[in-house]
Design a protein around this motif. Structure first.
Motif, short mmCIF file in Angstrom:
data_model
loop_
_atom_site.label_atom_id
_atom_site.label_comp_id
_atom_site.label_asym_id
_atom_site.label_seq_id
_atom_site.Cartn_x
_atom_site.Cartn_y
_atom_site.Cartn_z
N PHE A 45 -9.91 6.04 -14.42
CA PHE A 45 -10.34 7.45 -14.36
C PHE A 45 -9.51 8.34 -15.29
O PHE A 45 -9.41 9.55 -15.08
CB PHE A 45 -10.25 7.97 -12.92
CG PHE A 45 -11.20 7.30 -11.97
CD1 PHE A 45 -12.43 7.86 -11.67
CD2 PHE A 45 -10.87 6.08 -11.37
CE1 PHE A 45 -13.32 7.24 -10.80
CE2 PHE A 45 -11.75 5.45 -10.50
CZ PHE A 45 -12.98 6.04 -10.22
N ALA A 46 -8.94 7.76 -16.34
CA ALA A 46 -8.02 8.50 -17.21
C ALA A 46 -8.69 9.68 -17.89
O ALA A 46 -8.06 10.71 -18.12
CB ALA A 46 -7.43 7.55 -18.25
N ASP A 47 -9.98 9.54 -18.25
CA ASP A 47 -10.68 10.61 -18.99
C ASP A 47 -11.70 11.32 -18.12
O ASP A 47 -12.56 12.03 -18.61
CB ASP A 47 -11.36 10.01 -20.22
CG ASP A 47 -11.45 10.99 -21.37
OD1 ASP A 47 -10.53 11.82 -21.51
OD2 ASP A 47 -12.44 10.93 -22.12
N PHE A 48 -11.60 11.11 -16.82
CA PHE A 48 -12.56 11.67 -15.87
C PHE A 48 -12.35 13.18 -15.76
O PHE A 48 -11.23 13.65 -15.61
CB PHE A 48 -12.37 11.00 -14.51
CG PHE A 48 -13.47 11.23 -13.53
CD1 PHE A 48 -14.70 10.61 -13.70
CD2 PHE A 48 -13.28 12.06 -12.43
CE1 PHE A 48 -15.72 10.81 -12.78
CE2 PHE A 48 -14.30 12.25 -11.51
CZ PHE A 48 -15.53 11.63 -11.69
N ALA B 60 -9.98 14.34 -6.47
CA ALA B 60 -8.68 13.65 -6.36
C ALA B 60 -8.59 12.71 -5.16
O ALA B 60 -8.23 11.53 -5.32
CB ALA B 60 -7.54 14.67 -6.35
N PRO B 61 -8.93 13.15 -3.93
CA PRO B 61 -8.85 12.21 -2.80
C PRO B 61 -9.89 11.11 -2.86
O PRO B 61 -9.66 10.01 -2.36
CB PRO B 61 -9.06 13.10 -1.57
CG PRO B 61 -9.74 14.33 -2.08
CD PRO B 61 -9.26 14.51 -3.49
N LYS B 62 -11.03 11.38 -3.50
CA LYS B 62 -12.05 10.34 -3.65
C LYS B 62 -11.54 9.23 -4.57
O LYS B 62 -11.74 8.03 -4.29
CB LYS B 62 -13.34 10.94 -4.22
CG LYS B 62 -14.02 11.97 -3.34
CD LYS B 62 -15.28 12.50 -4.01
CE LYS B 62 -15.96 13.56 -3.18
NZ LYS B 62 -17.19 14.07 -3.83
N ILE B 63 -10.90 9.63 -5.66
CA ILE B 63 -10.35 8.64 -6.60
C ILE B 63 -9.20 7.87 -5.95
O ILE B 63 -9.10 6.65 -6.09
CB ILE B 63 -9.88 9.34 -7.89
CG1 ILE B 63 -11.09 9.93 -8.63
CG2 ILE B 63 -9.12 8.38 -8.79
CD1 ILE B 63 -10.73 10.83 -9.79
N GLN B 64 -8.37 8.58 -5.20
CA GLN B 64 -7.26 7.92 -4.52
C GLN B 64 -7.77 6.90 -3.52
O GLN B 64 -7.25 5.78 -3.42
CB GLN B 64 -6.38 8.96 -3.82
CG GLN B 64 -5.14 8.37 -3.16
CD GLN B 64 -4.27 9.45 -2.52
OE1 GLN B 64 -4.72 10.55 -2.23
NE2 GLN B 64 -3.01 9.12 -2.28
N ARG B 65 -8.80 7.27 -2.76
CA ARG B 65 -9.39 6.33 -1.80
C ARG B 65 -9.96 5.12 -2.53
O ARG B 65 -9.75 3.97 -2.11
CB ARG B 65 -10.49 7.01 -0.99
CG ARG B 65 -11.21 6.05 -0.02
CD ARG B 65 -12.38 6.74 0.65
NE ARG B 65 -11.92 7.78 1.55
CZ ARG B 65 -11.55 7.57 2.80
NH1 ARG B 65 -11.57 6.35 3.29
NH2 ARG B 65 -11.16 8.56 3.55
N PHE B 66 -10.68 5.37 -3.61
CA PHE B 66 -11.27 4.28 -4.40
C PHE B 66 -10.19 3.31 -4.85
O PHE B 66 -10.33 2.09 -4.69
CB PHE B 66 -12.00 4.88 -5.60
CG PHE B 66 -12.70 3.88 -6.46
CD1 PHE B 66 -14.02 3.57 -6.27
CD2 PHE B 66 -12.02 3.24 -7.49
CE1 PHE B 66 -14.67 2.64 -7.07
CE2 PHE B 66 -12.65 2.32 -8.31
CZ PHE B 66 -13.98 2.01 -8.09
#
Length: 220
Positions: A55-58, A111-117
């Motif tokens: 997700f670096a360029d998300f 942010a929390p969605k990516i962390q959960r993923f």
């Protein structure tokens, strides 16, 4: 067909119907929000490349271009197109905010969605990705995507189910096995109406055959 149990079933798109269908079949429990739930457009690589790049360029603001709705008065959000991934953010930028503040809201929401993923794969959970599209996805692309995802996360309990719907085919529904944990369904019936609530009993009859054997575990 025997039931298959996963820790997580992760929608990849290519539009909101994918997530809505998983919710309908109790495969996307409340509270398990993930990054690709409500994103649309692009193709399977639009999602896989984001995952491979952590997700670096998300949500990079230099890649975002505002696009118009046909009837903008009916929507509460601005719509932004990512020129790199070709994804559309249709539900993330409130219309009552300017771009900078809207981007801050979107970033905070994701942010929390990516962390959960990312935590799912850090814990080596058994995962099924689901990708529904009205375009053709080459079998080789599907196999390669799964291979790269398994290599990235370092384990093999990562499967994928691709549904090509509304495509030119003689089949009302055909199941194609592409390798261990890699399945494609092809159907001439279009399964993704503009409004999810317009899904018909005939469409559900096909969706039942695709999703009824899949279960998700209760464990977080």
């Amino acid at each position: 067909m025997r039931n298959i149990i996963y820790d997580y079933v992760i929608p990849l798109g290519d539009r909101c119907n994918c997530t809505q269908n998983l919710k309908h079949y109790n495969l996307r429990p409340i509270g398990r929000k993930l990054p690709f739930d409500w994103l649309k457009n692009g193709d399977i690589w639009s999602r896989v490349n984001i995952i491979l790049e952590d997700f670096a360029d998300f949500l990079n603001p230099t890649n975002l271009r505002q696009v118009q709705y046909e009837r903008p008065e009916h929507w509460q959000f601005y719509r932004f197109y990512d020129v790199r991934s070709r994804l559309i953010f249709a539900h993330d930028f409130p219309k009552d905010l300017n771009f900078v503040d809207g981007l801050r809201v979107a970033t905070t929401t994701f942010a929390p969605k990516i962390q959960r993923f990312q935590s799912i794969f850090a814990q080596r959970k058994k995962v099924l990705f689901v990708y529904m599209t009205d375009s053709r996805v080459p079998n080789g692309d599907i196999r390669r995507a799964v291979r790269l995802l398994r290599q990235k996360f370092g384990y093999d309990d990562i499967d994928i189910l691709v549904v090509e719907n509304g495509v030119r085919t003689i089949w009302n529904l055909r199941r194609i096995w592409l390798g261990r944990g890699i399945t494609k369904f092809k159907t001439r019936k279009f399964l993704m109406p503009v409004h999810y609530t317009d899904t018909t009993p005939e469409q559900y009859a096909v969706l039942d055959k695709i999703f009824s054997h899949i279960r998700v575990s209760d464990a977080e």
